[in-house]
Design a protein around this motif. Structure first.
Motif, PDB file in Angstrom:
ATOM      1  N   GLY A 191      17.623 -32.394   4.893  1.00 46.30           N
ATOM      2  CA  GLY A 191      18.378 -32.800   6.081  1.00 46.30           C
ATOM      3  C   GLY A 191      18.643 -31.660   7.037  1.00 46.30           C
ATOM      4  O   GLY A 191      19.003 -31.884   8.198  1.00 46.30           O
ATOM      5  N   THR A 192      18.469 -30.401   6.561  1.00 50.94           N
ATOM      6  CA  THR A 192      18.680 -29.252   7.453  1.00 50.94           C
ATOM      7  C   THR A 192      17.405 -28.992   8.254  1.00 50.94           C
ATOM      8  O   THR A 192      16.302 -29.357   7.842  1.00 50.94           O
ATOM      9  CB  THR A 192      19.033 -27.999   6.641  1.00 50.94           C
ATOM     10  OG1 THR A 192      17.898 -27.636   5.834  1.00 50.94           O
ATOM     11  CG2 THR A 192      20.239 -28.254   5.728  1.00 50.94           C
ATOM     12  N   ALA A 193      17.602 -28.359   9.420  1.00 50.80           N
ATOM     13  CA  ALA A 193      16.450 -28.098  10.295  1.00 50.80           C
ATOM     14  C   ALA A 193      15.418 -27.203   9.610  1.00 50.80           C
ATOM     15  O   ALA A 193      14.221 -27.471   9.648  1.00 50.80           O
ATOM     16  CB  ALA A 193      16.929 -27.459  11.600  1.00 50.80           C
ATOM     17  N   TYR A 194      15.917 -26.115   8.959  1.00 49.84           N
ATOM     18  CA  TYR A 194      14.995 -25.181   8.312  1.00 49.84           C
ATOM     19  C   TYR A 194      14.309 -25.828   7.109  1.00 49.84           C
ATOM     20  O   TYR A 194      13.103 -25.682   6.899  1.00 49.84           O
ATOM     21  CB  TYR A 194      15.760 -23.923   7.888  1.00 49.84           C
ATOM     22  CG  TYR A 194      14.893 -22.840   7.281  1.00 49.84           C
ATOM     23  CD1 TYR A 194      13.630 -22.542   7.813  1.00 49.84           C
ATOM     24  CD2 TYR A 194      15.327 -22.106   6.181  1.00 49.84           C
ATOM     25  CE1 TYR A 194      12.835 -21.549   7.261  1.00 49.84           C
ATOM     26  CE2 TYR A 194      14.543 -21.111   5.628  1.00 49.84           C
ATOM     27  CZ  TYR A 194      13.302 -20.842   6.165  1.00 49.84           C
ATOM     28  OH  TYR A 194      12.520 -19.864   5.613  1.00 49.84           O
ATOM     29  N   ILE A 234       9.360 -28.107   4.684  1.00 48.56           N
ATOM     30  CA  ILE A 234       8.649 -29.200   4.022  1.00 48.56           C
ATOM     31  C   ILE A 234       7.440 -29.622   4.843  1.00 48.56           C
ATOM     32  O   ILE A 234       6.336 -29.832   4.304  1.00 48.56           O
ATOM     33  CB  ILE A 234       9.607 -30.395   3.787  1.00 48.56           C
ATOM     34  CG1 ILE A 234      10.649 -30.015   2.728  1.00 48.56           C
ATOM     35  CG2 ILE A 234       8.830 -31.627   3.353  1.00 48.56           C
ATOM     36  CD1 ILE A 234      11.757 -31.039   2.557  1.00 48.56           C
ATOM     37  N   LYS A 235       7.617 -29.736   6.163  1.00 52.07           N
ATOM     38  CA  LYS A 235       6.495 -30.122   7.037  1.00 52.07           C
ATOM     39  C   LYS A 235       5.388 -29.073   6.988  1.00 52.07           C
ATOM     40  O   LYS A 235       4.204 -29.406   6.904  1.00 52.07           O
ATOM     41  CB  LYS A 235       6.988 -30.310   8.472  1.00 52.07           C
ATOM     42  CG  LYS A 235       7.878 -31.541   8.678  1.00 52.07           C
ATOM     43  CD  LYS A 235       8.282 -31.685  10.130  1.00 52.07           C
ATOM     44  CE  LYS A 235       9.241 -32.845  10.325  1.00 52.07           C
ATOM     45  NZ  LYS A 235       8.669 -34.138   9.955  1.00 52.07           N
ATOM     46  N   GLY A 265      12.163 -25.967   0.830  1.00 54.38           N
ATOM     47  CA  GLY A 265      12.764 -26.927   1.765  1.00 54.38           C
ATOM     48  C   GLY A 265      13.659 -27.916   1.051  1.00 54.38           C
ATOM     49  O   GLY A 265      14.757 -28.240   1.534  1.00 54.38           O
ATOM     50  N   ASN A 266      13.223 -28.387  -0.117  1.00 55.86           N
ATOM     51  CA  ASN A 266      14.056 -29.310  -0.895  1.00 55.86           C
ATOM     52  C   ASN A 266      15.311 -28.612  -1.411  1.00 55.86           C
ATOM     53  O   ASN A 266      16.380 -29.217  -1.508  1.00 55.86           O
ATOM     54  CB  ASN A 266      13.253 -29.886  -2.062  1.00 55.86           C
ATOM     55  CG  ASN A 266      12.213 -30.896  -1.591  1.00 55.86           C
ATOM     56  OD1 ASN A 266      12.455 -31.654  -0.652  1.00 55.86           O
ATOM     57  ND2 ASN A 266      11.045 -30.921  -2.236  1.00 55.86           N
TER      58      ASN A 266
END
Length: 342
Positions: free
Chosen positions: A87-90, A95-96, A81-82
């Motif tokens: 900032g991107t949706a994916y 990250i979540k 994710g990083n």
């Protein structure tokens, strides 16, 4: 002993009560071992990790701390994710999800630790402690019985009065020692009932630890689902597209020809067209609920999967929400939890 096996000597039988206690002890030992080993497999499915932990335990050293599978998956998701960009949706979703997986990994560690202390250790203590003592006393009882039977055999063979008197004295002594050892063994075996009671309490502790673990996992995933549910409706699960008839009308060749670049726009228009039409009008539509949803506050409406509610839009409302009605109940509902009906 050899003559008994060859059927040439009589054997002093234990009383029925003692035999039943011995059978109960053997049964308890057998199933305790099986339950204990399978619980270890359940808590740590990796056999190499189990062997490593066993070796470190025998060496009286602490095994090195390593990430478990959920924690490792979570770290990969967070790193990805990083890399893709928070900032991107994916990237944000990864990250979540990664953070949730790591929380599940922590809960998994707590389950293993609690189960080891409250369930596995008492079972292991019985196998390596109480049952070993029972086995030792049972062997002594076997030896005392053989001494008694040997003395009885010599008494039968004694012809001379002196030899007979000595044999009778030997029988009395060996009978006394046998009876004493039988009583010691019986008292130990009767403790199996209290062992069952103790293991029952340990089993309750194990069930409670599992219940806590699964409740934590459910809550973590519920929170994650709510966070993902707040994303724009374009990111709905592919599983929900089967309910939209336009998708079924798209032929396989046209999908292959359009390639991946055109797929997002197709799915976007399918998912959002009905919502946009509803928002632009002042009317209402029926909608089927896709997942359970717990209202975060009094302005929202709790939902149950597969129920049908009435939805409509209010000017100025957030684009990710609609107003929902069920009888006299009314409140905001997330669009991503709904499937509009014709």
């Amino acid at each position: 002993f050899t003559e008994e096996k060859l059927g040439q000597a009589e054997k002093t039988e234990l009383d029925a009560h003692l035999e039943n206690l011995l059978s109960k002890a053997e049964c308890t030992k057998l199933w305790t071992e099986k339950i204990m080993k399978q619980t270890e497999v359940l808590l740590q499915p990796n056999p190499n990790a189990r062997i490593e932990e066993f070796v470190y335990e025998k060496l009286d050293r602490k095994a090195p701390s390593r990430m478990n599978n959920p924690e490792l998956l979570g770290q990969y998701m967070i790193d990805a994710g990083n890399e893709f960009g928070p900032g991107t949706a994916y990237g944000n979703a990864l990250i979540k999800c990664g953070e949730t997986q790591k929380r599940i990994g922590t809960a998994d560690r707590e389950l293993i630790q609690t189960s080891a202390i409250n369930f596995l250790t008492p079972l292991r203590n019985f196998i390596e402690g109480d049952y070993k003592t029972i086995t030792k006393e049972r062997k002594l009882l076997q030896n005392k019985r053989l001494d008694l039977d040997a003395a009885k055999t010599r008494l039968k063979k004694a012809k001379v009065a002196e030899a007979r008197a000595a044999s009778e004295q030997e029988v009395r002594i060996t009978q006394s020692e046998f009876d004493r050892q039988a009583e010691i063994t019986r008292l130990l075996l009767e403790g199996i009932s209290s062992t069952h009671a103790h293991h029952l309490r340990c089993l309750n502790d194990f069930v409670e630890a599992q219940m806590t673990y699964y409740a934590q996992c459910y809550q973590y995933m519920l929170d994650l689902q709510k966070q993902l549910g707040s994303f724009p409706s374009i990111f709905l699960s592919n599983n929900n597209q089967s309910s939209s008839t336009p998708v079924q009308s798209v032929s396989a060749p046209s999908v292959m020809a359009s390639a991946s670049a055109s797929l997002p726009s197709v799915s976007n228009s399918i998912v959002t067209s009905g919502i946009s039409e509803l928002k632009s009008s002042s009317g209402s539509r029926k909608a089927r609920v896709l997942y359970d949803y717990d209202a975060a506050n009094s302005s929202e409406l709790s939902l149950l999967a597969d129920e049908v509610i009435t939805v409509y839009s209010i000017p100025g409302m957030d684009s990710d929400w609609l107003m929902g009605e069920r009888g006299n109940q009314k409140g905001k509902v997330p669009i991503t939890y709904l499937e509009l009906l014709n």
